[in-house]
Motif scaffolding. Structure first.
Motif, PDB file in Angstrom:
ATOM      1  N   PHE A   1       1.149   1.295  -4.077  1.00 28.20           N
ATOM      2  CA  PHE A   1      -0.014   1.068  -4.938  1.00 28.20           C
ATOM      3  C   PHE A   1      -1.303   1.473  -4.250  1.00 28.20           C
ATOM      4  N   ARG A   2      -2.224   1.928  -5.057  1.00 28.09           N
ATOM      5  CA  ARG A   2      -3.592   2.108  -4.553  1.00 28.09           C
ATOM      6  C   ARG A   2      -4.155   0.738  -4.223  1.00 28.09           C
ATOM      7  N   GLU A   3      -5.127   0.692  -3.348  1.00 31.18           N
ATOM      8  CA  GLU A   3      -5.689  -0.578  -2.881  1.00 31.18           C
ATOM      9  C   GLU A   3      -6.137  -1.457  -4.057  1.00 31.18           C
ATOM     10  N   ASP A   4      -6.874  -0.846  -4.980  1.00 32.24           N
ATOM     11  CA  ASP A   4      -7.409  -1.613  -6.107  1.00 32.24           C
ATOM     12  C   ASP A   4      -6.291  -2.107  -7.009  1.00 32.24           C
ATOM     13  N   GLU A   5      -5.296  -1.226  -7.224  1.00 32.71           N
ATOM     14  CA  GLU A   5      -4.170  -1.608  -8.091  1.00 32.71           C
ATOM     15  C   GLU A   5      -3.434  -2.811  -7.512  1.00 32.71           C
TER      16      GLU A   5
ATOM     17  N   LYS B   1       0.811  -1.218   0.000  1.00 37.56           N
ATOM     18  CA  LYS B   1       0.000   0.000   0.000  1.00 37.56           C
ATOM     19  C   LYS B   1       0.843   1.265   0.000  1.00 37.56           C
TER      20      LYS B   1
END
Lengths: 399, 645
Positions: free
Chosen positions: A348-352, A345
Motif C-alpha cells: 500500500f501507499r503510505e496514505d492508503e 508499505k
C-alpha cells in the motif's frame, strides 16, 4: 464503592535514542491511561534500537510493571502506522477486573513442540476457569506453529481450547534476529506469553485478502514445514518463473508477492475463507527447498496466490463486522492488532495504508486504546480452533 | 506448447489443444502479471519514500525560510537528516572567523554522554589535508565502510562514524560551514548507507542545495545586519558629535545661506537655536564676516581644492560684537566643478586672541624690565669684579699665611715628637729607677751571701752544706731579679689586640713594680681591691696609666714633703663598670689648674722632670682606646684620680 474497571493508554515514539524513545512512549501511555503504576505493559518496537536499553528505560518509567512484547517490522497505534527501523509503542493497562500473567520460554530453536510443553508448564500456575485468552509473541525466524500448538494444547488440557492470539516477531527483513521481551529480559529464539484472565470478553476478526493465480497444484515432496517439490518439480524451479532475475537475493520481499494457499480444512471452513495462506519464510538454494511456518504433508493440494488490495480493503471491513457482531454497541477496553508485514508499505501507499487502519479503528470505536505490530506470522482462532495465518490481520478487541 | 494441431484431429482434440494453448498463454501472462505487480509494488514503495522525503523537505524549506537564525536552521536540518534521510549521525561545523578553523555548532544522533562531549569539542583546521579535495572543488567527501584512504579513515574515529559524507556549505574556497552525516559500524544496518549511488545521494544533494541558499541568506543577512548596525552606530556617533560638539558645525551654500547647523554654532554666534541662525543669517559674507574679503580668500582656496584648515577670521555676533573664529572647511563640488555646498567647523578663539594680546603686552613689559635689570646687574658685576680682585689679593695673602701656619704646625709636630721621645726617655728612666730599687735589696743579700762564704772559710766554718745552701739562695735571688726584668719588659710592650683581663691583678702587678721604690721613700701604698673585676681592653696600657698616676702621686708627695705619705688604691664594681680610684694625701691640685692637667704638655713639675704628656696619654688610653673615663678631683688632704672602664 468505586468501580475502576479497566483503563489502558498507548504511547509512541520515533526518537532515535532508545532511552529517550522508551521513556517518551511509556510516559505518554501512562499519561493517557491516567496511571502512575500500571498493572501490565505491552511493548512493540522495531529492531533499529538497542533493545536492552529500550526495555530498561520503559521498565524504569513504568515502575517495573510486568511487561511482555516483541519486535515488529513496524508498529500500529491509534491513527499512527509506522514502518521504520526506529519506532516503539507502549500500552499500559490498569484493571481490577482483568488479570495479566506473563511467562516466557527461551532458546526454543526449531523444537517448538518442546517449547509448547515448556510454555504450558510456565503458565500452569495461572491457568484457571476465568482465563480469557492467551497472547503468544514468538520468534518469527524459527517458528513452526503446528507442533507448538499441539504440544501446548495437550499440556494445557482445555476443551474448548484456550483462545490463542498473537504474532511472530520480525526484524525488518534483515533475517538475522528478532526479539522477545519478558519483564527485564530481552531475548531471541523464544516465546513471550501473556495469559489474560478475569471478567472480560474477547472479540476478534481475521482476514487475508489473497487470491489464487492459476490452477491447483500438489505437494509431491515435503517434511514437516519444508516443501521440496510441487507437481514433481523442485519448488524453487516453480517459483523462479514468477520472480525477477535477482529473486535469490531479494527472497524476503519477492516471496511476499507470491505465496501458497491451502484449502481451509472442513472443520473451520464455515468461519473462514476458502484458503489458508502461507508465506514462504525461507529458502535453501543448496537443498532446493522452501520453509513455511506450519506443517504440510505430501499430496496436499495448494494454489499459488497473490495479494489483492481490494480484497484486503474488503477484508478489513469484514474484520470490523466480525468484532462488532460480538461487542455490539459496547466499546472495547483495548485492542491488540497483529498485521502481516506483507500488508504494509510493500503493497500500500503510505496514505492508503494509514487510511485503511484508521477506517478499521473508527469502525471498532473512537478512542479505543490500540496497539499492534507488523508480524512475520499471525495467530488467531477460527471458530474454536487456534490457527496460524499469513498475510492476515488478526484484530482482537477486549471488551 | 507451440506444436501444430494436426488437420485430421477430432474436434475435441482440437478444443483440448486450443485450451492447453490458452492455458499456457494464460499462465505466462500470470507470471508476467506477478512480475509486473512485484515491480509495481517495489516502485511504489520507492516512490512513496521519495514523496515522503520531498514532502518533509518542503516542510523543512518552509521552516528554514521562516528564520535567519543559523543555529535553528542547523537544528531543524539535523532533525530532517536523522528522521527523513535516515542517517544515524549529523554534525554541522561552522568556520570560526578569527582562526579559520571549523568548530562544531550543531550535532545530533550522539546519545552517549561521552560521545556528545567528544563531538562538541571537535575542531577541523582549515588547512587540514583532509579538506583539500573540497577546496579543490569536489562536491563532497565520502568515506564508505570499506574506504582505505588514510586522511578519510583518520576522521572515522573523530566523527565517531564508520562511514560518512561531508558537504561544504556555501562552497567557495573557504566554505562557511561543513555538513557531516554518517553511521556507526554498529548501527549502519538500520540506517541509510553511505554510498556513491546517485539514488542514495539524491536526498542529501537536494538538502545541501537548500541549505546552501539558507546559509548564503544567513551570511547576507548577517553581513547586512552588521553593516546596518555599523551605519546606525556611525550615524548615532555623528549625531552625537554634531549635537554635542563645542565647535560650531554647519553646512552652507556658496551664496551665503545656512543649510544646517548645530547648537554650538547658534551658541557661538549668540543665537538661541540653530533654526534661528538659519532663518536670520541669509548673507554670510556680509552678516557674519567682519572683513568680507576674507570670505573670498577662503572660497578661492576651496575652489583651488586646497584644504582650508585653521583659517582665522572675525565674525559678527548677533549683538554686533566681534569675535575671532578659527575655521576649517570641506567643499562639495557639482559635476561642473562648482562648489555645491561646504561643511565648516569653527571654533571661537576670541578669548585666546585676547590672551595672546595680553601675553604680548606682558612680554613687552617683561622685556623692558629685563633691560633695566640687565643694566643694574652690569653695575653689580663691575662691583663684584673689584671685590673679586680684592679677594684674589686676600687669597694670596692667606696662602702665604697658611704656608706659615703649616710650617708652625710642622714645628709643633716636631716638638710633639720630641716631647713624646722625652716622655719615653723619662718613662725609661723611671723604669730603670724602679728596676734599680727592685734590685738593690737582693743585690745586698747576694753580696752578703758571697761575703759569708769568704768569712766562713777564714774562720774554718766553711762546709760543703754552707756552700750549696748559699749557691741555692744566690740562684733564687738571681731568678727573682731576672723575673723583675721580664715584668718591666712586658709592661713596656704595647697591647696589639683587646683582651679580657683582671683589673685587680693588674693593680697588684703594677704596685709590685714600684713597691721597692715607694718603700725607700717611706710611701705607703694601701691597696684595697674589691674582687675579681674583669674588663675587655689593653692590660699593659691600663697598667701604664696606673703607673703614671702612682708616679705623679709619688712626685707630689716627695715634692711637698708630706710627713706620712699615703697612696690609697681602691677598686669596685659600679653600674656594670670597673672603678679604680688612686688617692694621695699630697694636698691636692690647685683649682685654677685642675681643668688643665690632662692637656698635652701641661706640667707642674720642675723643668726637665715632667714632660706634660703622661696624663694626656693616660686620658687618651682610658677614654679613646678603652671607652672609659679618667677624671680627677680634690678630696680631703689630696687628689683623687678615678678610672672607670
Amino acid at each position: 464503592m468505586i468501580t475502576m474497571g479497566t483503563s489502558a493508554g498507548v504511547g509512541y515514539s520515533e526518537h532515535r535514542d532508545p532511552t529517550q524513545a522508551g521513556k517518551n512512549a511509556a510516559h505518554m501511555a501512562m499519561e493517557k491511561s491516567g496511571s502512575t503504576q500500571p498493572d501490565f505493559v505491552f511493548v512493540f518496537a522495531t529492531v533499529g534500537y538497542n533493545q536492552q536499553e529500550l526495555i530498561r528505560s520503559i521498565r524504569a518509567a513504568t515502575s517495573g510493571a510486568p511487561l511482555s512484547g516483541c519486535s515488529g517490522e513496524g508498529i500500529i497505534t491509534r491513527e499512527i502506522v509506522a514502518e521504520t527501523n526506529f519506532c516503539v509503542s507502549v500500552m499500559v493497562i490498569n484493571s481490577d477486573e482483568l488479570r495479566f500473567n506473563n511467562a516466557c520460554v527461551k532458546e526454543t530453536g526449531r523444537r517448538t513442540d518442546i517449547a509448547g510443553e515448556q510454555l504450558a508448564a510456565e503458565l500452569a500456575p495461572y491457568l484457571s476457569a476465568d482465563n480469557i485468552a492467551c497472547f503468544i509473541l514468538a520468534d518469527g525466524l524459527n517458528f513452526d506453529f503446528d507442533p507448538f500448538l499441539a504440544s501446548f494444547e495437550k499440556a494445557v488440557q482445555r476443551d474448548p481450547p484456550l483462545p490463542v492470539f498473537g504474532g511472530l516477531a520480525s526484524d525488518n527483513w534483515t533475517s538475522r534476529k528478532t526479539y522477545q521481551y519478558h519483564n527485564d529480559d530481552v531475548f531471541s529464539e523464544g516465546i513471550a506469553c501473556v495469559i489474560m484472565s478475569g471478567k472480560g470478553n474477547i472479540a476478534w476478526g481475521i482476514n487475508h485478502g489473497c487470491v489464487p493465480v492459476g490452477g491447483k497444484r500438489t505437494i509431491t515432496r515435503s517434511k514437516d514445514n519444508i516443501i521440496y517439490e510441487i507437481d514433481g518439480i523442485p519448488v524453487l524451479e516453480v517459483m523462479k518463473d514468477y520472480f525477477e532475475d535477482d529473486w535469490q537475493n531479494q527472497w524476503n520481499k519477492m516471496s511476499l508477492n507470491l505465496c501458497l494457499g491451502f484449502k481451509t480444512p472442513e472443520h473451520i471452513r464455515q468461519g473462514y475463507e476458502e484458503y489458508i495462506i502461507r508465506y514462504m519464510m525461507g529458502k535453501d538454494d543448496q537443498d532446493g527447498h522452501v520453509t513455511i511456518q506450519s506443517d504440510v504433508r505430501d499430496g496436499t493440494d495448494l494454489w499459488l496466490v497473490r495479494r489483492d488490495r481490494e480484497l484486503i480493503r474488503n477484508g478489513m471491513q469484514s474484520i470490523s463486522r466480525q468484532i462488532k457482531e460480538k461487542t455490539g454497541s459496547g466499546k472495547p477496553k483495548f485492542v491488540l492488532h497483529f498485521e502481516c508485514v506483507g500488508r504494509g508499505k510493500v503493497i500500500f501507499r503510505e496514505d492508503e495504508k494509514i487510511e485503511l487502519i484508521r477506517s478499521l479503528q473508527k469502525d471498532i470505536g473512537e478512542d479505543v486504546p490500540w496497539i499492534g505490530f507488523y508480524t512475520y506470522g499471525e495467530i488467531g482462532p477460527i471458530t474454536k480452533f487456534n490457527c496460524f495465518h499469513n498475510f492476515t490481520a488478526v484484530v482482537t478487541a477486549v471488551y | 506448447m507451440t506444436k501444430s494441431i494436426e488437420n485430421n484431429a477430432s474436434p475435441e482434440a482440437v478444443d483440448l489443444a486450443r485450451l492447453k494453448q490458452e492455458n499456457y498463454t494464460l499462465a505466462q501472462q500470470v507470471k508476467r502479471l506477478i512480475k509486473a505487480e512485484s515491480k509495481q509494488y517495489e516502485y511504489q514503495e520507492e516512490l512513496d519514500a521519495q514523496l515522503k522525503e520531498y514532502k518533509k523537505l518542503n516542510e523543512l524549506n518552509k521552516k528554514i525560510n521562516a528564520t535567519l537564525d543559523i543555529r535553528k536552521i542547523f537544528a531543524l536540518t539535523s532533525e530532517y537528516i536523522i528522521y527523513n534521510l535516515e542517517y544515524e549521525r549529523v554534525i554541522f561545523f561552522e568556520q570560526f572567523e578569527y582562526t579559520g578553523s571549523y568548530t562544531v555548532c550543531a550535532h545530533d544522533g550522539y546519545y552517549n554522554h561521552l560521545e556528545k562531549s567528544a563531538i562538541a569539542e571537535l575542531v577541523i583546521n582549515e588547512d587540514d589535508p583532509f579538506l583539500l579535495p573540497l577546496q579543490e572543488g569536489n562536491e563532497y567527501l565520502i568515506c564508505k565502510a570499506d574506504s582505505d584512504n588514510k586522511d578519510l579513515a583518520e576522521y572515522r574515529s573523530k566523527l565517531l562514524t564508520n562511514e560518512y559524507l561531508i558537504y561544504p556549505l556555501c562552497p567557495h574556497k573557504r566554505p562557511h560551514a561543513l555538513l557531516a552525516v554518517g553511521n556507526s559500524a554498529e548501527n549502519s544496518g538500520f540506517y541509510r548507507r553511505v554510498s556513491e549511488d546517485k539514488g542514495e545521494l539524491l536526498g542529501i544533494d537536494n538538502l545541501v542545495g537548500l541549505l546552501n541558499s539558507a546559509v548564503e541568506n544567513h551570511i547576507l543577512f548577517t553581513t547586512m545586519e552588521t553593516a546596518l548596525e555599523q551605519k546606525r552606530q556611525a550615524e548615532a556617533k555623528y549625531r552625537g558629535i554634531f549635537e554635542n560638539a563645542i565647535e560650531g558645525i554647519f553646512q552652507a551654500t556658496p551664496d551665503g545661506r545656512f543649510i544646517s547647523c548645530n547648537p554650538a554654532t547658534a551658541a557661538i554666534l549668540g543665537y538661541e537655536t540653530p533654526e534661528e541662525v538659519i532663518e536670520n543669517i541669509t548673507d554670510i559674507e556680509h552678516q557674519l564676516y567682519v572683513d568680507p574679503k576674507l570670505r573670498n580668500v577662503l572660497f578661492e582656496k576651496m575652489r583651488n581644492r586646497v584644504d582650508v584648515k585653521n583659517f582665522e577670521v572675525e565674525f559678527f555676533s548677533k549683538d554686533g560684537s566681534k569675535r575671532w573664529m578659527r575655521l576649517s572647511t570641506r567643499p562639495f563640488f557639482d559635476e561642473k566643478g562648482e562648489i555645491l555646498y561646504f561643511d565648516e567647523i569653527f571654533q571661537d578663539i576670541t578669548e585666546r586672541k585676547q590672551a595672546e594680546e595680553e601675553l604680548q603686552k606682558f612680554n613687552d613689559e617683561l622685556e623692558k624690565r629685563v633691560a633695566e635689570r640687565t643694566e643694574e646687574l652690569e653695575k653689580i658685576r663691575a662691583e663684584l669684579e673689584l671685590q673679586n680682585e680684592e679677594l684674589q689679593k686676600t687669597y694670596q695673602e692667606l696662602e702665604v699665611e697658611t704656608a706659615d701656619r703649616i710650617l708652625t704646625m710642622e714645628k709643633l709636630r716636631e716638638k710633639d715628637q720630641l716631647m713624646i721621645q722625652q716622655n719615653r726617655m723619662a718613662a725609661m728612666g723611671e723604669m730603670l729607677g724602679n728596676i734599680a730599687h727592685q734590685w738593690r735589696q737582693p743585690l745586698n743579700v747576694l753580696g752578703l751571701k758571697i761575703q759569708q762564704l769568704g768569712l766562713s772559710y777564714e774562720y774554718g766554718e766553711f762546709s760543703k752544706e754552707l756552700l750549696y745552701a748559699n749557691i741555692d739562695k744566690a740562684m733564687e735571688i738571681i731568678c727573682h731579679m731576672s723575673q723583675t726584668i721580664d715584668d718591666f719588659r712586658n709592661f713596656s710592650m704595647p697591647d696589639r689586640v683587646k683582651s679580657q683581663f683582671s683589673i685587680d691583678q693588674t693593680i697588684v702587678k703594677t704596685c709590685s713594680m714600684i713597691e721597692e721604690s715607694f718603700r725607700e721613700n717611706c710611701i705607703i701604698v694601701d691597696v684595697n681591691i674589691g674582687g675579681d673585676l674583669q674588663v675587655n681592653g689593653y692590660p699593659n696600657e691600663y697598667s701604664q696609666v696606673l703607673l703614671n698616676i702612682l708616679m705623679n702621686a709619688k712626685d707630689a708627695l716627695l715634692e711637698r714633703g708630706i710627713c706620712d705619705p699615703l697612696i690609697t688604691v681602691a677598686s669596685w664594681q659600679e653600674n656594670g663598670r670597673a672603678v679604680v680610684t688612686i688617692t694621695d694625701n699630697a694636698g691636692g691640685i690647685k683649682d685654677e689648674i685642675l681643668g688643665n692637667i690632662f692637656d698635652a704638655y701641661f706640667t707642674t713639675k720642675n723643668l726637665g722632670k715632667g714632660t706634660g704628656i703622661g696624663l694626656f696619654m693616660s686620658k687618651k688610653i682610658i677614654e679613646n682606646r678603652m671607652g672609659g673615663r679618667l677624671t680627677v678631683r680634690n678630696v680631703t688632704g689630696g687628689a683623687e684620680f678615678r678610672i672607670e672602664v
